[in-house]
Design an enzyme around this catalytic site. Structure first.
Site, PDB file in Angstrom:
ATOM      1  N   MET A  11       0.837  -1.201   0.000  1.00  0.00           N
ATOM      2  CA  MET A  11       0.000   0.000   0.000  1.00  0.00           C
ATOM      3  C   MET A  11       0.877   1.258   0.000  1.00  0.00           C
ATOM      4  SD  MET A  11      -3.088  -1.046  -0.005  1.00  0.00           S
ATOM      5  CE  MET A  11      -3.981   0.485   0.284  1.00  0.00           C
ATOM      6  N   GLU A  89      -5.185  -1.456  -9.848  1.00  0.00           N
ATOM      7  CA  GLU A  89      -5.820  -2.379  -8.877  1.00  0.00           C
ATOM      8  C   GLU A  89      -6.051  -3.771  -9.477  1.00  0.00           C
ATOM      9  OE1 GLU A  89      -6.126  -1.374  -5.824  1.00  0.00           O
ATOM     10  OE2 GLU A  89      -6.256   0.816  -5.917  1.00  0.00           O
ATOM     11  N   CYS A 184       6.593  -3.814   7.288  1.00  0.00           N
ATOM     12  CA  CYS A 184       7.675  -4.785   7.124  1.00  0.00           C
ATOM     13  C   CYS A 184       7.211  -6.067   7.833  1.00  0.00           C
ATOM     14  CB  CYS A 184       8.978  -4.261   7.710  1.00  0.00           C
ATOM     15  SG  CYS A 184       9.041  -4.290   9.503  1.00  0.00           S
TER      16      CYS A 184
END
Ligand SMILES: [Zn+2]
Length: 200
Positions: A11, A89, A184
């Site tokens: 994202m 997308e 992460c």
């Protein structure tokens, strides 16, 4: 022969910004681009929305049952050549639709650049992305960082400000305030531990 590209990233890694920049580069040279997007994605509806503030309408907002190859082939018969197809997308396209985009690149000879997420908030694959990882001529990672400074690889889902690790792949509950954040792996597992211990 043109290629099918998959530019993936977590994202907020700048996928939409990159897409709009590529469109601009083609158009600056007088070339024609088509921007497409699956209908499953309700964010921004029939627009590509970049976080830098640039917004643009898509040319085709596509249902699951639409054959993308036929759609673009018909478009060219009526409107002339297309120099590049840009898909936003793409994780929400079906596997069959990714096969159709592959045919657009190979048989119609149009460079086809797909932008999307690789995995969902539970580290599971998306149908469209999984197929692209198998088929694309070229895989390119768009990088971004986690809040801790490490490279973000995963996506966390937040509901009303708290990370959650259970639920549908595509959130449909519009009452909650749902956000996504690039994480992460270390932070992902840390937040998951907190979520699990809060449940008990
Ligand atoms: Zn982190």
């Amino acid at each position: 022969m043109s290629k099918l590209y998959f530019r993936y990233g977590a994202m907020n890694c700048g996928k939409s910004t990159n897409l709009l920049q590529v469109a601009h580069n083609y158009e600056e040279r007088g070339m024609k681009v088509l921007i497409i997007k699956p209908k499953t994605d309700t964010k921004g509806a029939d627009k590509v929305v970049s976080r830098l503030g640039v917004t643009r309408n898509v040319d085709f907002w596509i249902d699951k049952n639409i054959n993308i190859y036929n759609l673009i082939d018909d478009y060219m018969k009526n409107n002339g050549d297309v120099n590049c197809v840009l898909a936003d997308e793409v994780q929400f396209f079906t596997s069959k639709q990714i096969d159709e985009l592959f045919e657009v690149a190979v048989k119609l000879n149009i460079p086809t650049i797909c932008y999307g997420l690789r995995t969902d908030f539970q580290m599971k694959g998306f149908e469209g992305s999984a197929r692209l990882l198998m088929l694309a001529h070229s895989l390119e990672e768009l990088k971004t960082i986690c809040n801790c400074g490490k490279k973000a690889l995963l996506n966390g889902r937040k509901i009303n400000g708290k990370f959650v690790f259970e639920g549908e792949q595509i959130a449909i509950d519009k009452e909650d305030n749902i956000e996504y954040e690039a994480l992460c792996p270390k932070c992902y597992f840390d937040y998951k531990e907190i979520y699990e211990s809060d449940k008990i």
